[in-house]
Write an enzyme that holds these catalytic residues in place. Structure first.
Site, mmCIF file in Angstrom:
data_model
loop_
_atom_site.group_PDB
_atom_site.id
_atom_site.type_symbol
_atom_site.label_atom_id
_atom_site.label_comp_id
_atom_site.label_asym_id
_atom_site.label_seq_id
_atom_site.Cartn_x
_atom_site.Cartn_y
_atom_site.Cartn_z
ATOM 1 N N HIS A 1 -63.923 1.692 -35.032
ATOM 2 C CA HIS A 1 -62.891 1.361 -34.046
ATOM 3 C C HIS A 1 -63.262 0.074 -33.341
ATOM 4 O O HIS A 1 -64.397 -0.079 -32.879
ATOM 5 C CB HIS A 1 -62.739 2.498 -33.041
ATOM 6 N N LYS B 1 -52.662 8.561 -23.905
ATOM 7 C CA LYS B 1 -51.599 7.546 -23.819
ATOM 8 C C LYS B 1 -50.236 8.239 -23.725
ATOM 9 O O LYS B 1 -49.335 7.790 -23.045
ATOM 10 C CB LYS B 1 -51.652 6.644 -25.061
#
Ligand code: PGA
Length: 900
Positions: free
Chosen positions: A138, A567
Site C-alpha cells: 500500500h 471512509k
C-alpha cells in the site's frame, strides 16, 4: 559546538538525551554542509515555533522569517526539519516507546497463570494457531529505502554508544561516525525521481525477509521455547501481498506473481545454504570422541563426501550432503547455480519437509549424547525452525482482485463457452445456481482457441501461474485469494470458478468432496457489507460442496476492511461495525464446524485502523480470535515495526502475546454489561454515522471543499507506489481509495476520518455515567478512545485554518470549516469528559511527550506547504515548487509517524 535543535526549549526535548545528542549533530551537519545562514534561519524558525507551541505570548510563527526563505532555502529547511523528525523517531524507538509494557510472552504467561490458565493450555492453543502479519505494498511509505537504511545504520551506531564505547569496531571515533551518517542522510535525495515498479516493491520487501524475518523468527521461537519449557509448532508466519495484490493495480500480472515467488525461493534457499555451510564449520565432532548414531552415519555415507580429512567427522560429511542437495534444489527451482556451488553431486529435495527431516536427523544425533544441549539451542535448532516457517517459498503470497473484475471475467468465460449469454443480467439466485452447476464438473470454461479481452486473458494467466507455482514450490506458496468489495455468495463462487480453470478447484468424483487448493476469502469493507457478512457466510456455508471443503480444511478466513468502512461510515461506526461483524460471525463458523480466521485489513493511520496492534487484538470480541489471526502491515508501518531486528522482535512478540490473551483470557466484563454496552454503542454509532454521512456525503460541495483544502491532488503525484492513486477516473469520495483520503486529511492536520462524528454522538448520549463506565472497564472502547485521543492530539485546526485560502468558494469554506470545528470541539470535550481528563493525553505521558516534541516541527512545514500549494495552483511552474510540496508532504508524514 552548534546548538541547533539542542536548545532545551521544550520540556520534551530535555527528557530524551538521544534526541538532544542527535539534534546537536544534525545542527553540526547543517552548518557544515548547508552553511551558517541556513543553520541560523532554521534555528530561528525552530525556536519561535517551539515558543509558540509552549504558549509564550507574542510568539507568532508567521513572523519568523518563513516568508523570507528563498525556494532553495525552503527546500533545505524542509529537509532539515524532516531529518530532525526522523532522528527523533529513532531516538524514541530506542527508548522503547514502541514496546508496550506486558507485551512479551513471559509476562503474558504470568497474566494467564493468574487466571488459572497454565502453559499446557497455551501449548494446546498454539498447536493449531496461525499468526501472520502480512506485508502489503500500500502506497504510504514516503521515505526512500536509502534514507531508511541510513537511519538504521545510525541506530546500530547508537547501540555501540549504549555500551559505553567511544569507538566503532573499526577503530573510528563514534561521534564522528554518527556525524558522518547524518551527513550522508543530509545529502541523500529524499524524493524518488522515478516511478516505482512492482519489481522494486518485490525487491524492497525481500530485503525485510533477508535481513529481518529469516533470522528473527527462529530467534523468537528460541526465546519462547525457553519460557514455555516446550517446543511449540511453528505458528508464526509472515505473509506477502506484493506481486499478488492486483486490485486496482494493472501492473501486477502473472509475470510479477512468478517473480515474487521465484525471488522469494532464491532468498530462502540462500539463507538455508548459508546456515548449512556455517554448520559444516561448526559440527566438527569426531567419531574418536563422540558416539554417533547410525542414522547420522547413514546420512554421512549417502553424502558422497569421501574427503580423507573428514573421514572421522560424520556430521560434517552429512552436512556436505545436505548442502549438495540444497544446491541441486536451487538449480531445480530457480534455474541458477547458488553463489557457492557444491563440490558434491546431490539430488534436489522434493519438498522442504525432506530437508527438515535430514536436519532433524543431525539434531537427534547431537541430542543423543550428553545433555542434548548441542541439539536444542544454537544454529541448527534455528535452521530447522526457519525451514518449517519459510519452506522453499519464503512467504505465502496472497492473491487479491476486485469482485467487479471477477464478475466481468466469469461473464466473458460463460459467454464464450456458450453457457450463458448474459451472466451480468442474472439475479443472485440464478448466478449461484449457474456457478454451482459449473463447480460440480471439471470441464474448464476457457479455451486456447477463444479470443479473450485483455482483462480476462490476464486474469486467466494469473490463475495458471498460481497453479504452476503450486507445482514448483508446493501448495503453501499460495493459499489465500482475497475478494475486494465482496458482497454476495456469488462473489466467492466466481473465484472458485476461476481457480477451477487452472485445476486449483476440483470437483469431487463419486460423491467425494471437492478440493480447493486456494481458499476464496471475502473482504467485507463497507458498513452495509459488514452488517451483511454473517448472513452471506451462513448462505455460503449452506452450500453442501462449500461445507465439505471448509470442513475438510478445518477453517475459513474472512477479511474485514478498516479503511473503507471508515471512509464509508466514519470512525466509530466503522470500529463498532467491525467488532459486531466479528462477533456475529463466530456462531456462524461454529455451526459450520470450522475455525474462524479473521484477516484484519488495517493501515497505520487511525482512520485506517491504525494504533496499537497489541491493544487492538486484545479488544477483539471473545471467541473471534481462537489463536488464528492475520493482519496487514503496510507502507510506513513496515519500516517502523520491522525496520531493525530488535524492533521486529518486539512487535512480532507483541502480536503473539496479544493473540494469546485475546484467545485465552476470560472476558473482562459480565454478560449483563456486555449487553448494556452494546446497546450504548449502537446508539453512539447511529448518531456518529448520521453526522459523518451528513457532512461528507450529503452536503453539496463537500467533495470540492476537500479537494481544494487538502493536498489530495499533489499526493496522487508522489512516486510512492506502483499502483495508480484511484481505481476509476471518478472524483466522487465513494470512488476514491481510502489511502489518499486519509493521507490528505492528515497533511492538512484535520485528520477528519479519525474522529468526525464521534463528538456529536458523545454529546447526544444522555447517560454519561454509563459512558464513563464503558471507557473504564471495556477493552474495546478503551482502545477505540485511545486512538481517537491520539488523532485529536495530532490534529490542529488552527493550522488547518491556514489551508482555507486554498478553497475557491470562501463562503462554502467557512461553512464547512465551521462544522468541522464544531465537531472537533464536541469530540475533544466529549473525550475528556468520558475519560475524566483535563487535557488530551493527560493519562498517557510518554505519548504526550512524543507528540508535543514534534508539534513545533510540523507547524512551519504546514505553513510552507500552504504557500507552495498556493503558488502551484496559481500556475507557477518552477519545478522547485512541486518539489517543495512533495518534500513537505514527506516531512509532515515523517513527523506525524503515519501517512495515510
Ligand atoms: P485498498 O486498501 O485501497 O487496497 O483496499 C485500503 C487501505 O488499506 O487503506
Amino acid at each position: 559546538m552548534a546548538t541547533l535543535l539542542s536548545t532545551p526549549a521544550s520540556p520534551a526535548i530535555t527528557q530524551n538525551p538521544d534526541i538532544r545528542y542527535l539534534g546537536r549533530l544534525l545542527g553540526d551537519v547543517i552548518r557544515a554542509y548547508g552553511g551558517e545562514k541556513l543553520y541560523k534561519q532554521t534555528e530561528y524558525i525552530r525556536s519561535a515555533s517551539v515558543d509558540r507551541a509552549r504558549g509564550i505570548q507574542g510568539a507568532d510563527v508567521t513572523d519568523t522569517g518563513l516568508a523570507a526563505l528563498t525556494l532553495d532555502d525552503t527546500l533545505n529547511f524542509t529537509r532539515g526539519f524532516m531529518l530532525f523528525s526522523m532522528l527523533a523517531n529513532l531516538a524514541e524507538d530506542r527508548q522503547g516507546v514502541a514496546a508496550e509494557p506486558g507485551a512479551d510472552v513471559a509476562s503474558v504467561l504470568e497474566r494467564l497463570e493468574s487466571h488459572g490458565i497454565g502453559k499446557d493450555a497455551v501449548l494446546d492453543l498454539l498447536a493449531h494457531s496461525l499468526i501472520v502479519p502480512v506485508l502489503t505494498a500500500h502506497p504510504t511509505e514516503v521515505r526512500r529505502k536509502s534514507m531508511i537504511d541510513h537511519k538504521n545504520r545510525i541506530a546500530d551506531l547508537m547501540h555501540i554508544k549504549d555500551a559505553g564505547r567511544t569507538e566503532t569496531d573499526d577503530g573510528e571515533n563514534l561521534d564522528e561516525a554518527i556525524f558522518r551518517q547524518i551527513a550522508l542522510l543530509w545529502q541523500t535525495r529524499p524524493l524518488r525521481r522515478e516511478k516505482l515498479f512492482v519489481q522494486d516493491e518485490i525487491d524492497n520487501v525481500l530485503t525485510y525477509f533477508r535481513d529481518i524475518f529469516l533470522p528473527v523468527l527462529p530467534a523468537l521461537y528460541a526465546r519462547w521455547e525457553r519460557v514455555l519449557g516446550a517446543r511449540p509448532q511453528s505458528f508464526l508466519r509472515v505473509g506477502n501481498w506484493i506481486g499478488g495484490d492486483r486490485d486496482g493495480n494493472p501492473f501486477v500480472q502473472a509475470a510479477q506473481l512468478r517473480s515474487a515467488l521465484g525471488r522469494g525461493c532464491e532468498a530462502a534457499l540462500a539463507f538455508y545454504m548459508d546456515g548449512v555451510h556455517a554448520l559444516g564449520a561448526e559440527l566438527s565432532l569426531s567419531t574418536e570422541l563422540a558416539h554417533v548414531p547410525q542414522a547420522v552415519l547413514d546420512l554421512a555415507e549417502a553424502s558422497g563426501d569421501a574427503s580423507p580429512s573428514r573421514k572421522d567427522e560424520p556430521y560434517r560429511r552429512a552436512i556436505s550432503g545436505i548442502y549438495a542437495r540444497l544446491a541441486a534444489t536451487c538449480v531445480a527451482l530457480t534455474g541458477a547455480q547458488p553463489a557457492r556451488p557444491s563440490s558434491l553431486k546431490g539430488e534436489a529435495y522434493g519438498a522442504p519437509q525432506e530437508l527438515r527431516r535430514d536436519l532433524v536427523t543431525v539434531a537427534q544425533g547431537l541430542a543423543s549424547e550428553g545433555d542434548g544441549a548441542l541439539a536444542t539451542g544454537g544454529a541448527l535448532g534455528r535452521l530447522i525452525r526457519a525451514v518449517e516457517t519459510f519452506g522453499f517459498h519464503l512467504a505465502t503470497l496472497d492473491m487479491r482482485q476486485n469482485s467487479a473484475v471477477h464478475e466481468r471475467v466469469v461473464a466473458e468465460l460463460l459467454r464464450q463457452a456458450g453457457v450463458e449469454a448474459d451472466y451480468l443480467a442474472l439475479d443472485e439466485y440464478a448466478r449461484i445456481a449457474l456457478l454451482r452447476r459449473e463447480l460440480a464438473n471439471n470441464r474448464p470454461l476457457g479455451s486456447r482457441f477463444s479470443d479473450y479481452s485483455e482483462e480476462t486473458a490476464s486474469e486467466l494467466a494469473i490463475v495458471h501461474a498460481a497453479a504452476e507455482a503450486h507445482r514448483v514450490y508446493g501448495p503453501q506458496c499460495i493459499t489465500h485469494y482475497i475478494i475486494s468489495k465482496a458482497e454476495s455468495v456469488s462473489d466467492m463462487l466466481e473465484v472458485n470458478i476461476l481457480l477451477k480453470e487452472a485445476g486449483l478447484w476440483r470437483a469431487g468424483a463419486d460423491g467425494a468432496p471437492p478440493q480447493a487448493a486456494i481458499m476464496a476469502i471475502p473482504l467485507f469493507e463497507t458498513i452495509a457489507d459488514l452488517e451483511a457478512a454473517p448472513s452471506i457466510m451462513t448462505a455460503y456455508f449452506g452450500l453442501p460442496e462449500i461445507a465439505d471443503v471448509v470442513q475438510a480444511r478445518g477453517h475459513q478466513e474472512v477479511m474485514i476492511g478498516y479503511s473503507d468502512s471508515n471512509k464509508d461510515g466514519g470512525y466509530i461506526t466503522s470500529t463498532w461495525g467491525l467488532y459486531k461483524a466479528s462477533q456475529a460471525l463466530e456462531p456462524v463458523f461454529a455451526k459450520a464446524g470450522a475455525s474462524m480466521q479473521l484477516f484484519h485489513g488495517r493501515g497505520g493511520a487511525v482512520g485506517r485502523g491504525g494504533g496499537s496492534a497489541f491493544a487492538a487484538i486484545q479488544a477483539q470480541p471473545k471467541g473471534s480470535v481462537q489463536g488464528r489471526i492475520r493482519i496487514t502491515e503496510q507502507g510506513e508501518v513496515i519500516a517502523a515495526k520491522f525496520g531493525t531486528r530488535d524492533v521486529a522482535m518486539t512487535n512480532l512478540e507483541a502480536m503473539t502475546s496479544a493473540t494469546l490473551l485475546a484467545s485465552l483470557e476470560p472476558e473482562g466484563i459480565s454478560q449483563h454489561d456486555a449487553a448494556r454496552f452494546a446497546g450504548a454503542m449502537d446508539e453512539l454509532s447511529k448518531n456518529a454515522f448520521a453526522a459523518y454521512r451528513d457532512l461528507v456525503y450529503d452536503t453539496e460541495g463537500f467533495k470540492d471543499f476537500f479537494r481544494q483544502l487538502t493536498p489530495i491532488q499533489e499526493i496522487s503525484g508522489l512516486k510512492i507506489g506502483s499502483r495508480p492513486a484511484s481505481r476509476t477516473k471518478s472524483s466522487a469520495i465513494e470512488d476514491l481509495r481510502a489511502i489518499p483520503w486519509v493521507f490528505s486529511w492528515a497533511q492538512a492536520r484535520v485528520m477528519l476520518p479519525g474522529w468526525y462524528g464521534v463528538g456529536h454522538a458523545l454529546a447526544a448520549f444522555e447517560d454519561k455515567a454509563l459512558l464513563a463506565d464503558m471507557a473504564q472497564s471495556w477493552s474495546f472502547l478503551k482502545s477505540a478512545l485511545a486512538n481517537l485521543e491520539m488523532v485529536l492530539a495530532k490534529s490542529d485546526l488552527g493550522i488547518a485554518a491556514q489551508y482555507l485560502p486554498l478553497v475557491e468558494d470562501q463562503g462554502q469554506a467557512e461553512s464547512f470549516f465551521g462544522r468541522i470545528r464544531e465537531g472537533w470541539g464536541l469530540a475533544h470535550d466529549g473525550l475528556l469528559a468520558v475519560t475524566g481528563q483535563s487535557r488530551l493525553l493527560e493519562k498517557s505521558p510518554s505519548l504526550e511527550t512524543s507528540i508535543r516534541l514534534r508539534l513545533p516541527y510540523i507547524e512551519p512545514l504546514n505553513l510552507l506547504q500552504v504557500e507552495l500549494l498556493k503558488r502551484h495552483r496559481a500556475g507557477e511552474d518552477d519545478p522547485r515548487i512541486k518539489e517543495g510540496i512533495e518534500l513537505s508532504i514527506n516531512a509532515i508524514a515523517t513527523a506525524l509517524r503515519n501517512s495515510g
